[in-house]
Design a protein around this motif. Structure first.
Motif, PDB file in Angstrom:
ATOM      1  N   ILE A 660      -2.566   2.234   2.217  1.00  0.00           N
ATOM      2  CA  ILE A 660      -1.794   2.517   1.016  1.00  0.00           C
ATOM      3  C   ILE A 660      -1.255   1.208   0.438  1.00  0.00           C
ATOM      4  O   ILE A 660      -0.674   0.394   1.163  1.00  0.00           O
ATOM      5  CB  ILE A 660      -0.626   3.470   1.320  1.00  0.00           C
ATOM      6  N   TYR A 661      -1.443   1.021  -0.844  1.00  0.00           N
ATOM      7  CA  TYR A 661      -0.902  -0.172  -1.498  1.00  0.00           C
ATOM      8  C   TYR A 661       0.604  -0.011  -1.678  1.00  0.00           C
ATOM      9  O   TYR A 661       1.074   0.977  -2.254  1.00  0.00           O
ATOM     10  CB  TYR A 661      -1.574  -0.384  -2.850  1.00  0.00           C
ATOM     11  N   ILE A 662       1.340  -0.972  -1.171  1.00  0.00           N
ATOM     12  CA  ILE A 662       2.799  -0.963  -1.287  1.00  0.00           C
ATOM     13  C   ILE A 662       3.185  -2.156  -2.152  1.00  0.00           C
ATOM     14  O   ILE A 662       3.006  -3.306  -1.745  1.00  0.00           O
ATOM     15  CB  ILE A 662       3.476  -1.058   0.092  1.00  0.00           C
ATOM     16  N   ARG A 821      -9.998  -4.623  -4.170  1.00  0.00           N
ATOM     17  CA  ARG A 821      -8.906  -4.745  -5.122  1.00  0.00           C
ATOM     18  C   ARG A 821      -7.840  -3.666  -4.893  1.00  0.00           C
ATOM     19  O   ARG A 821      -6.659  -3.882  -5.172  1.00  0.00           O
ATOM     20  CB  ARG A 821      -9.436  -4.632  -6.550  1.00  0.00           C
ATOM     21  N   ALA A 822      -8.245  -2.513  -4.404  1.00  0.00           N
ATOM     22  CA  ALA A 822      -7.278  -1.458  -4.113  1.00  0.00           C
ATOM     23  C   ALA A 822      -6.482  -1.758  -2.854  1.00  0.00           C
ATOM     24  O   ALA A 822      -5.475  -1.091  -2.581  1.00  0.00           O
ATOM     25  CB  ALA A 822      -7.983  -0.114  -3.970  1.00  0.00           C
ATOM     26  N   LEU A 823      -6.936  -2.737  -2.079  1.00  0.00           N
ATOM     27  CA  LEU A 823      -6.309  -3.093  -0.797  1.00  0.00           C
ATOM     28  C   LEU A 823      -6.147  -1.865   0.088  1.00  0.00           C
ATOM     29  O   LEU A 823      -5.132  -1.669   0.755  1.00  0.00           O
ATOM     30  CB  LEU A 823      -4.949  -3.770  -1.040  1.00  0.00           C
ATOM     31  N   LEU A 859      -4.508  -5.385  -8.628  1.00  0.00           N
ATOM     32  CA  LEU A 859      -4.343  -5.100  -7.205  1.00  0.00           C
ATOM     33  C   LEU A 859      -3.658  -3.755  -7.015  1.00  0.00           C
ATOM     34  O   LEU A 859      -2.702  -3.418  -7.710  1.00  0.00           O
ATOM     35  CB  LEU A 859      -3.529  -6.210  -6.531  1.00  0.00           C
ATOM     36  N   GLY A 860      -4.186  -2.994  -6.072  1.00  0.00           N
ATOM     37  CA  GLY A 860      -3.622  -1.693  -5.773  1.00  0.00           C
ATOM     38  C   GLY A 860      -4.128  -0.579  -6.654  1.00  0.00           C
ATOM     39  O   GLY A 860      -3.714   0.573  -6.489  1.00  0.00           O
ATOM     40  N   ARG A 861      -5.029  -0.887  -7.600  1.00  0.00           N
ATOM     41  CA  ARG A 861      -5.548   0.118  -8.523  1.00  0.00           C
ATOM     42  C   ARG A 861      -7.036   0.339  -8.317  1.00  0.00           C
ATOM     43  O   ARG A 861      -7.750  -0.549  -7.839  1.00  0.00           O
ATOM     44  CB  ARG A 861      -5.304  -0.310  -9.969  1.00  0.00           C
ATOM     45  N   LEU A 862      -7.480   1.526  -8.715  1.00  0.00           N
ATOM     46  CA  LEU A 862      -8.902   1.847  -8.714  1.00  0.00           C
ATOM     47  C   LEU A 862      -9.464   1.600 -10.097  1.00  0.00           C
ATOM     48  O   LEU A 862      -8.769   1.739 -11.105  1.00  0.00           O
ATOM     49  CB  LEU A 862      -9.128   3.314  -8.318  1.00  0.00           C
ATOM     50  N   GLY A 863     -10.756   1.237 -10.160  1.00  0.00           N
ATOM     51  CA  GLY A 863     -11.418   1.050 -11.444  1.00  0.00           C
ATOM     52  C   GLY A 863     -11.586   2.366 -12.168  1.00  0.00           C
ATOM     53  O   GLY A 863     -11.360   3.460 -11.624  1.00  0.00           O
TER      54      GLY A 863
END
Length: 952
Positions: A660-662, A821-823, A859-863
Motif C-alpha cells: 500500500i502506498y503511504i 510507480r504504484a510502489l 508515485l502511488g498511482r495507477l495509469g
C-alpha cells in the motif's frame, strides 16, 4: 506450407489465429492457436481417432509430416458430444495406411542463403542451410489381410540470422561520458538527464560497481554511440520423425490397427556455438516425443459399429541451458544453484542468462482409452460411448534458483546507469523447482441424429464430464483463506507457517489436491441441418453446445517454488547493492535452500505463487453458430456463418497482498521509522496489506490467489467461397470479421502479475490477445492443360502454379510502465497514463508509437490505460510455388518444385517490443525502454526453397 508445418492448415481454414508460440517448457515447434475465440489450451487435437494433445499446456503433440497424412480436418464450432476434454474447436488428422499395392515416395526440400534475401534489420544475409528429406512406403504384408505403412523425415538446419538488436555499454560510457547515450538521437522520448548526484550526464568511473564492469567488459563491442549492436543467435537444430502403421483386416466386419509416431529434436545452446554473452538468454534442446495408438473397429451388421482406441503419448524434454559464469565469479556475494549461471536484466540494455531458458527437464505421459458405438434405428442414428484419460507430469528446473538481478533505472534514470553504478532494483531468487502431478479425466456421452424429414435433420446429445482436479504427488500445494489469517488460524501440518495457509492433511483439505471434485458437469449439445429446397444445393445449419475445459497440468506448478517445499523471495533496492545484495537480509543469505519435512521453514516475506480455492470450477464455454451454404452453378460453393461464444469461470489471478502506498516523508511501521519517504521500494514488504493488517503475525511476501471469475466473449462472421477444380483451376478463400473481448487467462504464473487493481477486475478487461478484427485467406492452384500434341505435351503439360495469400489486422498490444510507480511491489501489470488522444506516431519504424502520448503516473498511482488496446501493424504473407511433374512410367512420376515465401521480398513490420522469433504476436511494450514505440523486428525476407519428389 512454410517449413511443411501442417498446423498452418488450421489458420488457413478461417476464424483461427496463431496467438503464440511454444514456451520453454513444452515441445518446440508447437503453436498456440485460438479457434473461433477459444482459449489456446482449448483446441482438441486427435490423431487416428485418439487424443493428441500435450496435457502439460494444451498444445498439440508433434503431428505427422504432410506425406504421412491422409486426412486433416478443422472444426471451428458445433462439436458433437463425442468430442471431450476440450472446448475451443477441434483438429482431426489421420495417418496414411497401406493397401494391396506397393506405393510410396522419396523427397528432399533444400534452402540455401545464396537464394534468399537479407532480413531488413540484419547487416548481412543469413547463412541459412536447410535440408529436409525422407520418404514413405506402404503396401501389403499379406494381401487383403495385413498392410503396412511407414515414413521418415529428417530436417537439418544451420543458421546465423544476424537480425537480433541489442544495446551494450559503449567505450564512452565505461569512461564515464553518457552524453551521447542520453541524447535525443539515442532515445525516442527525447533528452534524458541522469539524476542527482550526477551532473552533465557524466559519472566518475570510480563510482562504478566492480562486478558490473567485470560483466560489461565481457559484452561484444557496441557498433554505434547509442550502444546498438546487431548480432546473430546461431541455430543448428536436427529433427527427425518416423511413423509406422500396421492394419489387420480380420474379415469384412472386423479390423484393427497399430500406429507409432516418434519425433526427436536436438539443438545445441547458442552460447556454446558463439561465445557471445548476449546469446545466454537462449537455450538448446534434447527432446523426444512418442505416440502409440491401437484401434479396433467392428461392424455388427449394416446398422451398428463400434470403435475402440487405446493411446499413450509421451514427451521427454531436456532444456539445455548455457553455462558461462556465476555471481561469485564476477564479484557478487550471492549463490546460484548452478555455479556457472546467473540472470541479469537491464531495462534499455543487455540481458544475460534467463531462468526460463536454464537447465530443466519436463516429462509428461498421457494414457487414453475410448470406446464409441453407433447404431442406426429407422430415422435415428444413435451414438454413445465413454473415454477416460490420465496424464502425469514430472519436472525439475532452475528457473528461480539462479537469481534474477534487475536494473530498471529507478535510481539514475537509466537501467544501464543503475547497472554500472551497482544500484540493484530488485533480486528475485528461489530454490530449484521439483514438481510432479497427475490428473484423471473421463466422460460419458449419448446423442441422436434424427432425420426428421427429407429436408430436416436434428441432432442432440448430452455429455457428462466431471472435473477431477490435479493431484500433486509431491505435496507441493496449498490454499489461503483471508478469514483464517484474520483469526490467526495456522495449519496443523505445518504449525510454524503463517496463519491463513492450509496444506494437504489439514482438516477439510481435499485429498491429494487443492480443489474438490466437481461431479455435476454436464454439457448438452444440439444442432440442426435444413435443406430448404430439397435439391441439395442449399443448406442451413445451426448448433449450440456447452463444453468444460482445464488449462493443463502446468497450471499449479508455481506452488512448487514456495514454502515449505521450496523458497522464493524478492528483495528491493538492497543497501548492499549489486555486489552484496543479502547484506541486510534477516538471517543472512538464505541460499542454498534445503527442504526438510521435519523442520519446515517459512522465512519472512517469502513469495507464494498462486494459491487455490477449494471450490473452483473448470472453465465453461458456450458456443453457438448459424451458417448458410449454397452451391452456385456447378463449380462454386459459398457459405456465410455466424460464430459466437461465451466463456465463463476463466481462471485468473487476484493480488491479495500488494504493498500500500503511504504518502508522506516520514512514518513508523511496526516500530521502524522510515525517512525521507514513507513509501519506497526498500520497504515494500513492510507496506504489504497483510503486514499492515496484522504486523505481529508471521509476515508474507507476494501472494496472489486464483479465481474462476474471468469471462470472455467472441462474435464473428465468416464468409467463404470454394471453386472446385475445373479446367485445372482451384480457388478457395475466406474472410473473417470478428471481435474477442474479455479477461486474460493468468492462472499458474508467479505470485505477481494478476490484474492490476485488486478492487476492479474490469480495469484489465480488454481485447483478447488472439483478437484480429479481420482475417483474409486465399489459396489458388492452376494446372496446365493436358495437350494432345506430343511436342506441346512434353513442353507444357504437368506444370502447376500455386499461391497462398494471408492478411490480417494487427495484434493488440499493452503499453506497460516498466517501473513500480504504484510502489505496490507488482511491476508486471503496471501501465502508464495516456495523455494524448492519438497514441500513434507517424507509422515509421522509428516512431510507430508516440512516446509523448504517454507519461509515467505519479508515485502511488495507477495509469489510466487498459490492456491490449494498442493496434500493432497489419500482418500479411504471400507465398508461391511452381512445380513440374514428369511422368516416368504409368505408376511413377518425378516432381520438381520451386517455392518462394514472401515472394515479393516486402518488409512486413513486427510489433513494437516483439522478438525476432515471434514478431507478430501480442506483446507488452514498456514505456521506460530506450526503444519504446520503435519497430525492431520483421517477418522473414524472401526465402527460396527447392524440392525434388519421386512418387511410385
Amino acid at each position: 506450407m512454410n517449413g511443411r508445418q501442417v498446423t498452418d492448415l488450421i489458420t488457413l481454414a478461417g476464424a483461427a489465429v496463431q496467438a503464440g508460440t511454444a514456451n520453454s517448457q513444452t515441445w518446440q515447434g508447437a503453436v498456440l492457436i485460438s479457434i473461433a475465440g477459444g482459449q489456446t489450451f482449448g483446441v482438441g487435437y486427435s490423431l487416428d481417432g485418439s487424443m493428441h494433445n500435450n496435457p502439460y499446456d494444451g498444445t498439440q503433440m508433434p503431428l505427422p509430416f504432410p506425406n504421412a497424412l491422409q486426412e486433416f480436418k478443422v472444426e471451428a464450432s458445433g462439436m458433437s458430444t463425442n468430442g471431450g476434454f476440450k472446448s475451443g474447436g477441434s483438429v482431426n488428422a489421420v495417418t496414411k495406411a497401406g493397401t494391396n499395392e506397393l506405393h510410396g515416395d522419396a523427397f528432399e526440400f533444400v534452402r540455401n542463403s545464396a537464394f534468399n534475401a537479407r532480413n531488413f534489420f540484419a547487416k548481412k544475409r543469413d547463412s541459412l542451410k536447410r535440408n529436409q528429406f525422407g520418404g514413405t512406403l506402404g503396401g501389403p504384408i499379406v494381401k487383403n489381410k495385413v498392410f503396412f505403412f511407414g515414413g521418415y523425415q529428417g530436417t537439418r538446419t544451420r543458421s546465423d540470422p544476424g537480425d537480433t538488436i541489442g544495446f551494450v555499454p559503449t567505450a564512452a560510457i565505461l569512461a564515464g561520458d553518457w552524453t551521447a547515450f542520453t541524447s535525443p538521437a539515442c532515445n525516442p522520448g527525447g533528452q534524458i538527464t541522469l539524476r542527482d548526484p550526477f551532473v552533465n550526464n557524466r559519472i566518475d568511473p570510480a563510482l562504478y560497481s566492480k562486478a558490473a564492469v567485470n560483466i560489461a567488459n565481457r559484452f561484444p563491442k557496441a557498433q554505434d554511440e547509442c550502444g546498438k549492436i546487431t548480432y546473430g543467435v546461431i541455430n543448428k537444430p536436427n529433427e527427425l520423425q518416423a511413423v509406422g502403421k500396421v492394419d489387420y483386416q480380420f474379415n469384412a466386419n472386423h479390423s484393427i490397427f497399430g500406429r507409432y509416431l516418434a519425433t526427436t529434436l536436438s539443438v545445441p545452446n547458442p552460447y556454446a556455438l558463439s561465445g557471445n554473452l548476449l546469446t545466454t538468454t537462449s537455450n538448446g534442446w534434447d527432446n523426444l516425443a512418442q505416440s502409440y495408438a491401437v484401434g479396433d473397429t467392428y461392424l455388427f451388421g449394416p446398422s451398428a459399429v463400434n470403435a475402440f482406441r487405446v493411446t499413450t503419448n509421451r514427451l521427454a524434454l531436456h532444456r539445455v541451458g548455457p553455462h558461462f559464469f556465476g555471481p561469485q565469479d564476477v564479484g557478487v556475494q550471492a549463490y546460484s544453484s548452478l555455479s556457472d549461471n546467473m540472470v541479469v536484466t537491464i531495462t534499455g540494455g543487455p540481458s544475460i542468462g534467463s531462468g526460463i531458458n536454464s537447465e530443466a527437464t519436463f516429462r509428461t505421459t498421457a494414457y487414453q482409452i475410448a470406446d464409441d458405438a453407433s447404431v442406426i434405428r429407422g430415422n435415428h442414428q444413435i451414438a454413445f460411448g465413454a473415454n477416460a484419460a490420465e496424464w502425469r507430469t514430472n519436472q525439475y528446473a532452475y528457473r528461480a534458483a539462479l537469481g534474477n538481478y534487475a536494473f530498471d533505472g529507478s535510481a539514475t534514470g537509466l537501467g544501464m546507469g543503475d547497472f554500472l553504478t551497482g544500484k540493484l532494483t530488485s533480486l528475485n531468487q528461489g530454490s530449484p523447482t521439483s514438481w510432479a502431478d497427475r490428473q484423471i479425466n473421463f466422460g460419458l456421452y449419448a446423442s441422436d441424429i434424427w432425420k426428421f424429414s427429407p429436408k430436416l435433420t436434428v441432432n442432440y446429445g448430452l455429455r457428462w464430464e466431471p472435473f477431477l482436479p490435479l493431484h500433486l504427488t509431491m505435496g507441493a500445494v496449498y490454499g489461503f483463506d483471508h478469514d483464517r489469517f484474520a483469526k490467526g488460524i495456522r495449519s496443523t501440518v505445518f504449525p510454524n507457517g503463517p496463519p491463513g495457509f492450509y496444506f494437504p492433511g489439514d482438516p477439510g483439505f481435499p485429498k491429494g489436491a487443492a480443489i474438490f471434485n466437481q461431479w455435476k458437469e454436464f454439457a448438452p449439445r444440439v444442432g440442426l441441418a435444413w435443406d430448404p429446397s430439397g435439391d441439395g444445393r442449399t443448406s442451413v445449419r445451426a448448433s449450440y453446445g456447452i463444453a468444460h475445459d482445464f488449462s493443463g497440468s502446468n497450471t499449479l506448478n508455481g506452488s512448487a517454488t514456495s514454502p515449505p517445499r521450496a523458497f522464493n523471495t524478492t528483495i528491493r533496492s538492497p543497501a548492499g547493492g549489486f555486489e552484496d545484495p543479502y547484506r541486510n537480509f534477516p538471517g543472512g543469505n538464505p541460499f542454498p535452500w534445503v527442504f526438510d519435512a521435519t523442520k519446515a521453514q517459512f522465512p519472512p516475506y517469502a513469495s507464494f505463487y498462486p494459491a487455490i480455492r477449494y471450490n473452483m470450477v473448470p472453465t465453461m464455454v458456450q458456443t453457438w453458430n448459424l451458417s448458410v451454404q449454397k452451391q452456385v452453378g456447378t463449380n462454386y460453393l459459398t457459405s456465410i456463418s455466424y460464430l459466437g461464444s461465451q466463456t465463463t469461470h476463466l481462471w485468473i489471478q487476484k493480488a491479495v497482498n500488494q504493498a500500500i502506498y503511504i504518502p508522506g516523508a516520514t512514518c513508523t511501521l511496526n516500530g521502524v521509522t522510515y525517512t525521507p519517504s514513507c513509501s519506497s521500494m526498500s520497504n515494500t514488504d513492510q507496506r504489504r496489506l497483510l503486514s499492515l493488517e496484522n504486523p505481529q503475525q508471521q509476515q508474507i511476501g507476494a501472494l496472489n490467489v486464483n479465481e474462476d471469475a474471468g469471462t470472455q466473449q467472441y462474435n464473428a462472421l465468416l464468409f467463404s467461397v470454394q471453386r472446385r477444380a475445373a479446367r485445372g483451376v482451384n480457388i478457395g478463400g475466406n474472410y473473417t470479421w470478428s471481435h474477442c473481448i474479455g479477461d486474460a487467462f493468468s492462472a499458474g504464473g508467479p505470485g505477481v502479475g494478476g490484474y492490476l487493481d485488486r478492487n476492479n477486475r474490469r480495469f484489465d478487461r480488454g481485447n483478447c490477445s488472439s483478437d484480429r478484427r479481420q482475417i483474409f485467406n486465399l489459396t489458388a492452384v492452376a494446372d496446365s492443360p493436358q495437350f494432345a500434341n506430343k511436342t506441346l505435351r512434353m513442353v507444357g503439360t504437368g506444370w502447376r502454379l500455386s499461391g497462398i495469400y494471408r492478411w490480417s489486422t494487427g495484434a493488440y498490444l499493452t503499453v506497460t510502465s516498466g517501473l513500480d510507480r504504484a510502489l505496490n511491489g507488482d511491476i508486471t501489470p503496471q501501465r502508464p497514463n495516456q495523455i494524448l488522444p492519438n497514441p500513434y506516431g507517424d507509422g515509421s519504424l522509428k516512431n510507430y508509437l508516440n512516446p509523448r502520448a504517454f507519461t509515467q503516473p505519479d508515485l502511488g498511482r495507477l495509469g489510466n490505460i487498459g490492456t491490449y488496446n494498442i493496434l500493432g501493424p497489419a500482418f500479411w504473407q504471400f507465398d508461391m510455388a511452381l512445380s513440374r511433374v514428369f511422368q516416368l512410367r504409368e505408376s511413377q512420376k518425378l516432381e520438381f518444385r520451386v517455392e518462394a515465401f514472401n515472394v515479393t521480398n516486402s518488409l512486413r513490420k513486427g510489433n513494437p517490443g516483439a522478438t525476432s522469433a515471434a514478431p507478430f504476436i501480442s506483446t507488452t511494450v514498456p514505456l521506460n525502454s530506450n526503444t519504446f514505440g520503435q519497430i525492431t523486428t520483421s517477418g522473414d525476407a524472401r526465402v527460396m526453397q527447392f524440392a525434388l519428389k519421386y512418387v511410385f
